[in-house]
Design an enzyme around this catalytic site. Structure first.
Site, short mmCIF file in Angstrom:
data_model
loop_
_atom_site.label_atom_id
_atom_site.label_comp_id
_atom_site.label_asym_id
_atom_site.label_seq_id
_atom_site.Cartn_x
_atom_site.Cartn_y
_atom_site.Cartn_z
N SER A 133 -15.44 -8.49 -15.13
CA SER A 133 -16.01 -7.15 -15.22
C SER A 133 -17.17 -7.07 -16.21
O SER A 133 -18.11 -6.30 -16.03
CB SER A 133 -14.92 -6.15 -15.64
OG SER A 133 -13.91 -6.07 -14.65
N ARG A 268 9.88 3.02 18.53
CA ARG A 268 11.14 2.73 17.84
C ARG A 268 12.07 3.93 17.90
O ARG A 268 11.68 5.04 17.54
CB ARG A 268 10.83 2.38 16.39
CG ARG A 268 12.05 2.20 15.48
CD ARG A 268 12.82 0.95 15.80
NE ARG A 268 13.78 0.65 14.74
CZ ARG A 268 14.70 -0.29 14.81
NH1 ARG A 268 14.79 -1.04 15.92
NH2 ARG A 268 15.51 -0.53 13.81
N GLY A 339 10.00 -0.27 8.24
CA GLY A 339 11.24 -0.65 7.60
C GLY A 339 11.29 -2.15 7.35
O GLY A 339 10.31 -2.76 6.91
N GLU A 363 -15.87 -6.82 -6.09
CA GLU A 363 -17.10 -6.02 -6.26
C GLU A 363 -16.93 -4.97 -7.37
O GLU A 363 -17.47 -3.86 -7.28
CB GLU A 363 -17.52 -5.34 -4.95
CG GLU A 363 -17.55 -6.22 -3.72
CD GLU A 363 -18.56 -7.34 -3.78
OE1 GLU A 363 -18.88 -7.80 -4.88
OE2 GLU A 363 -19.01 -7.78 -2.71
#
Length: 380
Positions: A133, A268, A339, A363
């Site tokens: 940084s 599902r 799940g 970035e």
């Protein structure tokens, strides 16, 4: 789900269609195999380059496609929805072309057609092991020796490290701080430029970063990009645009996660009906979809500022911050929707979850984005 897009030209619609065709036909069938083997998809990137997708936001006179940034980002989004590492590779390559495209000499600019056409793959070498940084305090040095520059130091977390054909190396040519940094363009076969073993990463396993060690790497003097000690400004200009690329990758993988989770929820069944009919889960999906749409809107708003030639640095930071945080939340929720099945590699939400994490780091970490935004508000 098909995203309802408003694009500036018919050509842009055709380009998005081409990107979708490549994403579905070339990327989706291969991603699992390459990710499992941890193999860099160089030939796939050449296919993307031959389709004209590696130089989209650069002028046609330089070998690019002359597209607005808002169009380029939506192409990245489409690619990321099928193979995030490819989209990130396109983003990093586009970033790597910026120094020469914006600040290169006449001789350096002769490389642009091969760069933008994808024959040459680029890497952007700013971060270092002791400080990612804090880029202004980088330690890699370049010293004059006759007509050459001799580079010594180590660059870290380099996407395309060991794979790239050219490296933008930010190095110290003057005193301490940002005012002593230059950008040097080095070829892959530069003596003393030594790519290290790729990192073992949590995500983007088909495109792992690597350190680049520079042991007296000798680069011709005419490979200095821009002015001596003017490299930090080049680095920051490139990162502003690159942050929008990462935002686009994040939106793309988040949209894919929403689509997959919604499809799974419709199929599902529990307690005799699809789980999508349960309010708790449908509200979760609604929040996921809304967050992705908001991230896309913020990203495109910043891109339009850039296309208009207006300041966009702070808006790019906002877009990168928000889009990557959204990707992390949405992919977490997508795993929850599935799940136990979301926790296994049989379903792609597990991969998207791992890939989303790194988007908050590359970035410029999201803490750095908050710093950029905060300073813009408090400095008056």
């Amino acid at each position: 789900m098909t995203v309802d897009r408003i694009l500036p030209t018919d050509e842009a619609y055709e380009l998005i269609g081409l990107a979708q065709e490549i994403a579905d036909g070339e990327l989706a069938p291969r991603v699992d195999d390459f990710e499992a083997r941890g193999e860099f998809p160089r030939e796939v990137l050449r296919t993307v380059g031959r389709a004209g997708l590696l130089g989209l936001p650069y002028p046609e006179a330089d070998g690019g496609a002359g597209q607005p940034y808002e169009v380029y980002l939506q192409v990245l989004e489409v690619l990321a929805g099928r193979w995030t590492a490819i989209a990130e590779a396109v983003s990093v390559h586009t970033l790597s072309c910026f120094p020469v495209a914006a600040h290169g000499s006449e001789g350096q600019r002769k490389m642009l057609p091969d760069m933008l056409g994808g024959d040459l793959l680029g890497a952007y070498c700013l971060s270092e092991p002791q400080g990612g940084s804090d880029a202004a305090n980088l330690a890699t040095r370049a010293e004059r020796d006759g007509d050459d520059w001799v580079l010594t130091g180590t660059k870290a977390w380099i996407t395309h490290g060991g794979q790239a054909d050219f490296y933008n190396i930010f190095c110290r040519t003057g005193g301490p701080g940002a005012s002593g940094i230059s950008c040097v363009l080095a070829d892959r076969d530069t003596p003393g430029l030594l790519p290290q073993k790729p990192e073992k990463t949590m995500g983007l396993r088909s495109s792992p970063p690597a350190q680049i060690v520079l042991e007296g790497a000798r680069v011709p003097g005419d490979r200095l990009v821009g002015t001596e000690n003017g490299g930090f400004r080049i680095a920051m200009e490139a990162l502003d645009a690159g942050r929008l690329g990462i935002a686009a990758c994040s939106v793309g993988l988040a949209q894919a996660a929403v689509d997959y989770a919604a499809s799974y929820a419709r199929e599902r069944e529990q307690f005799g009906r699809p789980i999508a009919e349960f309010q708790g889960l449908s509200f979760m999906l609604a929040d996921m979809a809304t967050q992705v749409s908001a991230a896309r809107a913020l990203m495109l708003a910043a891109a339009r500022l850039k296309d208009a030639g207006r300041p966009f640095s702070v808006e790019a930071a906002k877009a990168k911050l928000f889009a990557t945080d959204v990707a992390m939340r949405v992919t977490t929720d997508a795993v929850q929707v599935l799940g136990g099945y979301g926790f296994v590699a049989d379903h792609p939400v597990e991969r998207w979850f791992r890939e989303a994490k790194v988007m908050q780091i590359v970035e410029g970490t999201n803490q750095i984005q908050r710093l950029v935004i905060g300073r813009s508000l408090t400095r008056g």
